[in-house]
Design a protein around this motif. Structure first.
Motif, short mmCIF file in Angstrom:
data_model
loop_
_atom_site.label_atom_id
_atom_site.label_comp_id
_atom_site.label_asym_id
_atom_site.label_seq_id
_atom_site.Cartn_x
_atom_site.Cartn_y
_atom_site.Cartn_z
N MET A 101 21.39 18.18 4.51
CA MET A 101 20.65 18.98 5.49
C MET A 101 21.55 19.95 6.25
O MET A 101 22.74 19.68 6.46
CB MET A 101 19.94 18.06 6.49
N GLU A 102 20.96 21.06 6.66
CA GLU A 102 21.69 22.01 7.50
C GLU A 102 21.95 21.38 8.86
O GLU A 102 21.14 20.63 9.38
CB GLU A 102 20.87 23.29 7.68
N ARG A 103 23.10 21.73 9.43
CA ARG A 103 23.50 21.21 10.75
C ARG A 103 23.31 19.69 10.81
O ARG A 103 22.80 19.14 11.78
CB ARG A 103 22.70 21.89 11.87
N ARG A 104 23.76 19.01 9.77
CA ARG A 104 23.50 17.57 9.66
C ARG A 104 24.10 16.77 10.82
O ARG A 104 23.56 15.74 11.20
CB ARG A 104 24.04 17.04 8.34
N GLU A 105 25.21 17.25 11.39
CA GLU A 105 25.84 16.53 12.50
C GLU A 105 25.15 16.80 13.83
O GLU A 105 25.37 16.08 14.81
CB GLU A 105 27.32 16.92 12.64
N TYR A 106 24.33 17.86 13.87
CA TYR A 106 23.73 18.31 15.14
C TYR A 106 22.23 18.04 15.23
O TYR A 106 21.58 18.50 16.15
CB TYR A 106 23.96 19.82 15.31
N ARG A 107 21.68 17.30 14.27
CA ARG A 107 20.22 17.11 14.21
C ARG A 107 19.67 16.46 15.49
O ARG A 107 18.68 16.91 16.05
CB ARG A 107 19.84 16.24 13.00
N LEU A 108 20.33 15.40 15.96
CA LEU A 108 19.85 14.71 17.16
C LEU A 108 20.06 15.58 18.39
O LEU A 108 19.18 15.68 19.25
CB LEU A 108 20.55 13.36 17.32
#
Length: 273
Positions: A101-108
């Motif tokens: 996923m895009e921006r996987r570390e920033y999803r939350l």
């Protein structure tokens, strides 16, 4: 803007979820609007607040996947000032799904941005592992609170977590701070506990919380009744300790806010000139 505190320790059995539940409940009992987010696939923070497994209920999984807005995932609890974003077993697969996923570390972080105006504190219960769910939690957080037992081996795990915090600060979240290290299941009658506590104080200094959470039967019983300790037995040592920890966290947060505000006013004034 609400302060986001991740409760993290990759070592299991240290009272991480107990701390998440009871700190959040104690903040709410102090009439502070609080949100607890359960990011652990085991869903113990959810069941500990009376939310049993329900495959039809929206959860932090949908929040991370972007299939439901944060406002639809909120659940009201028995405490007026405490709301919950529950977990579900679908989070087990989230670590794999997030990879592509895009921006996987920033999803939350992205998902809860709209909620930060509504709560003074947002507490995140992390899984007992340094995976993508924990990474999302730490990237979303302003600070991390580390529960640990007063044992010699416990220090190794905390040192590893603090190294991870430093790497996250360098790569994803430069504002991430260590809220503190809190001793859990503490037995002040033993020489070992006293000795380790003394060593930890010299190692962590002011980052070691003044409050110590005792080993307490009522604290252990409360989750099976779907209640935080202060609703199950408000006069128990466990409940009283978490109320004390909440006061410590609130005081630290508000003291910092008071110091920051005048600096921001001076900066804004100089920019307007």
């Amino acid at each position: 803007m609400g302060k986001v505190i991740a409760i993290a320790n990759q070592k299991g059995g240290v009272g991480k979820t107990t701390t998440a539940i009871n700190l959040a409940a104690s903040l709410a009992a102090a009439e502070v609007p609080t949100l607890l987010i359960d990011c652990d696939p085991q869903s113990n923070a959810s069941s500990g607040l009376g939310f049993g497994k329900d495959p039809n209920r929206l959860s932090s999984y949908e929040l991370l996947m972007g299939t439901a807005p944060a406002s639809d995932v909120l659940q009201h609890t028995a405490l007026e000032e405490l709301q919950l974003i529950p977990a579900s077993k679908n989070l087990i697969g989230a670590n794999i799904e997030l990879v592509m996923m895009e921006r996987r570390e920033y999803r939350l972080r992205d998902a809860i941005q709209v909620l930060k105006e509504n709560f003074e504190f947002i507490v995140i219960d992390c899984p007992p592992a340094l995976d993508l769910l924990t990474l999302n939690s730490l990237v979303a957080a302003d600070s991390v609170l580390v529960p640990m037992q007063a044992e010699y081996f416990a220090l190794e795990g905390v040192s590893e977590l603090l190294d991870t915090v430093e790497r996250i600060r360098e790569s994803y979240n430069p504002e991430l701070a260590v809220e503190g290290v809190v001793l859990t299941m503490f037995d002040d009658r033993t020489n070992l506990a006293q000795s380790v506590a003394s060593e930890l104080k010299s190692y962590f200094g002011e980052r070691l919380c003044d409050t110590q959470i005792p080993r307490n039967v009522r604290l252990a019983e409360a989750p099976s009744h779907g209640k935080p300790a202060l609703l199950y037995d408000p006069k128990s040592r466990g409940a009283e300790s978490y109320i004390k920890l909440a006061k410590e966290v609130i005081q630290k947060h508000r003291n910092k806010a008071q110091h920051v505000a005048p600096e921001q006013m001076v900066q804004a004034h100089s920019e307007s000139d």
